[in-house]
Design an enzyme around this catalytic site. Structure first.
Site, PDB file in Angstrom:
ATOM      1  CG  MET A  54       4.404   7.047  -2.321  1.00 52.08           C
ATOM      2  SD  MET A  54       5.401   6.522  -3.726  1.00 52.08           S
ATOM      3  CE  MET A  54       6.935   7.407  -3.413  1.00 52.08           C
ATOM      4  CG  HIS A  55       4.191  12.243  -3.496  1.00 52.58           C
ATOM      5  ND1 HIS A  55       5.537  12.053  -3.703  1.00 52.58           N
ATOM      6  CD2 HIS A  55       3.557  11.536  -4.482  1.00 52.58           C
ATOM      7  CE1 HIS A  55       5.718  11.276  -4.763  1.00 52.58           C
ATOM      8  NE2 HIS A  55       4.531  10.947  -5.245  1.00 52.58           N
ATOM      9  CG  ASP A  77       0.965   4.163  -3.184  1.00 56.75           C
ATOM     10  OD1 ASP A  77       2.004   4.643  -3.684  1.00 56.75           O
ATOM     11  OD2 ASP A  77      -0.137   4.737  -3.272  1.00 56.75           O
TER      12      ASP A  77
END
Length: 488
Positions: free
Chosen positions: A79-80, A236
């Site tokens: 992520m991110h 995830d």
């Protein structure tokens, strides 16, 4: 047949499952990290795509008939990460990742501009999130910032390569700080505060929605049908939850992957930013979750093994378990990549405390395992403070292969943990399930079943009591060193 593709930090994994959710085949292709400056962490998006194609080529070579029978693909990913595309839809620079700490000052700026951001975004602004990275780019790489056509998340770049569609879904968008978690829509104020425009962000869908079809030339390359549906997928953490059936209120798990999380599903949006928890939209409609996020998990064990020149981690763990007669006198702060819950400190770093001339390899490894366990217990305390509990979390991820480590974590936490069958399958398995849901003839309850429990690991309460003074010292050491971690 259904395919899950997970764009992890250390590898891209492709996993095939059948209609009974049995794994038919899988392929893993390793990735490398780049750390061009202190506190920076980057990967090039084209490396993810190359690894994805390699994994798919491997599946075709070993299981061509199963791959040809795939009806839907689900995507998962770290992520991110900020994937920056220019006018030609090519990456303008390497992606800035989830464990990158450069945007600390930009977090403070964002929160000052938007005092209500933590409640709307489900978490306080942290350097690993996507939005502060764009403020950093605007300040430090203005020429690149001016060329941005689109910002995507890691798995969504793979979607773009597979389908030509620029789409993301709620659970991954949740980690950008641009999503209004409760309404499950883009927060225009947050987007504007980073100097961005809504046209530069992908279209929003639910993780179980269809987002497009596999491009014709790729279908030919892998002998797949061009009618293959690509689902929204999930970040995830969320796909890990889908994989273990953590979809109803109170369902939860502990992930021992590269990073680590304690995840608890929720039936409504429950923001608790003051506890440094992440309250995010789940990858299925009208579901959310709370999560204590640790930036360091099984990666600490891999780091220690590499440092000690140990190539067989299983053998190293067996030796450590045989030598483990009591909680270690050596303490390890596992903050190799900074920490989120409960510290929000990108500058924190790993520390061994209490080394002596008699300290051996097994003692060091035991302290590393215990350090991750202490960090998880620290995160669990924040969930409990928020009124969030999970009665029997399962343990998933690569670290779940070690029963010894699971017993240790149960002892430290003082609560039972479940060992699932196939617990190491991880987010790619959940992504495949989301692909199945995108075909729109089955329900979440039909597809997202919990795995069989292999064993319930009960805590040794005498050992739990012995850990408590060490856990207290663990927390005092971090408190004493917090200011020392910060750059001069």
């Amino acid at each position: 047949m259904f395919l899950g593709i997970d764009v992890g930090t250390s590898a891209v994994k492709a996993l095939l499952i059948d209609e009974k959710s049995i794994t038919v085949a899988e392929a893993d292709v390793p990735l490398t990290l780049s750390n061009p400056k202190p506190f920076w962490s980057e990967q090039h998006p084209d490396d993810w795509w190359t690894a994805t194609c390699t994994a798919m080529d491997q599946l075709k070579a070993s299981n061509s008939s199963a791959l040809a029978a795939v009806r839907a693909i689900g995507l998962s990913g770290q992520m991110h990460g900020a994937v920056i595309l220019g006018a030609d839809d090519k990456p303008l620079r390497p992606a800035i990742l989830w464990n990158d700490g450069r945007a600390t000052a930009e977090c403070a700026e964002l929160q000052a501009a938007l005092p209500d951001l933590p409640i709307r975004a489900g978490v306080v602004a942290m350097p690993g999130m996507t939005a502060p990275k764009l403020i950093w780019l605007r300040k430090h790489e203005p020429e690149t910032f001016a060329k941005i056509k689109t910002v995507l998340l890691p798995k969504d770049y793979i979607r773009f390569c597979l389908t030509g569609e620029k789409v993301t879904e709620m659970s991954d968008a949740a980690g950008t700080l641009w999503l209004d978690e409760e309404s499950r829509s883009w927060n225009y104020d947050a987007i504007a505060a980073t100097g961005m425009d809504i046209a530069q962000l992908p279209h929003l869908v639910e993780g179980s929605d269809a987002t497009g079809h596999l491009c014709g030339e790729l279908a030919v390359r892998w002998d797949m049908k061009p009618t293959v549906v690509v689902a929204g997928g999930g970040g995830d953490a969320a796909t890990g939850g889908i994989g273990v059936g953590a979809v109803s209120h109170g369902d939860g798990f502990i992930s021992l992957g590269t990073s680590s999380q304690i995840f608890v599903a929720s039936d409504r949006y429950r923001p608790k930013p003051e506890e440094l928890l992440h309250s995010f939209a789940h990858a299925i409609p009208q579901h959310w979750f709370q999560m204590a996020v640790l930036l360091n998990g099984a990666s600490c064990l891999l780091w220690a093994a590499n440092l000690l020149g140990e190539k067989d981690i299983g053998a190293l763990l067996n030796r450590t378990e045989a030598a483990d007669k009591a909680p270690s006198d050596v303490l390890f702060l596992p903050y190799l990549n900074g920490e989120r819950t409960p510290h929000n400190d990108p500058y924190a770093r790993g520390v061994f405390f209490g080394l002596g001339s008699d300290t051996g390899r097994e003692t060091l490894v035991q302290s590393v395992l215990e350090g991750v366990g202490f960090a998880l217990s620290d995160g669990q305390s924040r969930l409990h403070a928020a009124g969030t509990r999970c009665e029997l979390p399962g343990v998933i991820g690569g670290g779940a292969r070690s029963r010894y480590w699971i017993q240790m974590i149960a002892d430290i936490m003082g609560s039972p943990l479940a060992r699932y069958e196939g617990a190491a399958k991880g987010p790619a398995f959940g992504a495949a399930r989301l692909g199945r849901l995108a075909l729109d003839h089955e329900t979440v309850e039909d597809v997202c079943l919990k795995p069989a429990i292999q064993e319930v690991v009960m805590p040794d309460m005498a050992r739990h009591d012995a850990y408590q003074p060490r856990f207290a010292k663990f927390k005092r050491i971090y408190s004493a060193l917090r200011e020392e971690f910060h750059p001069a």
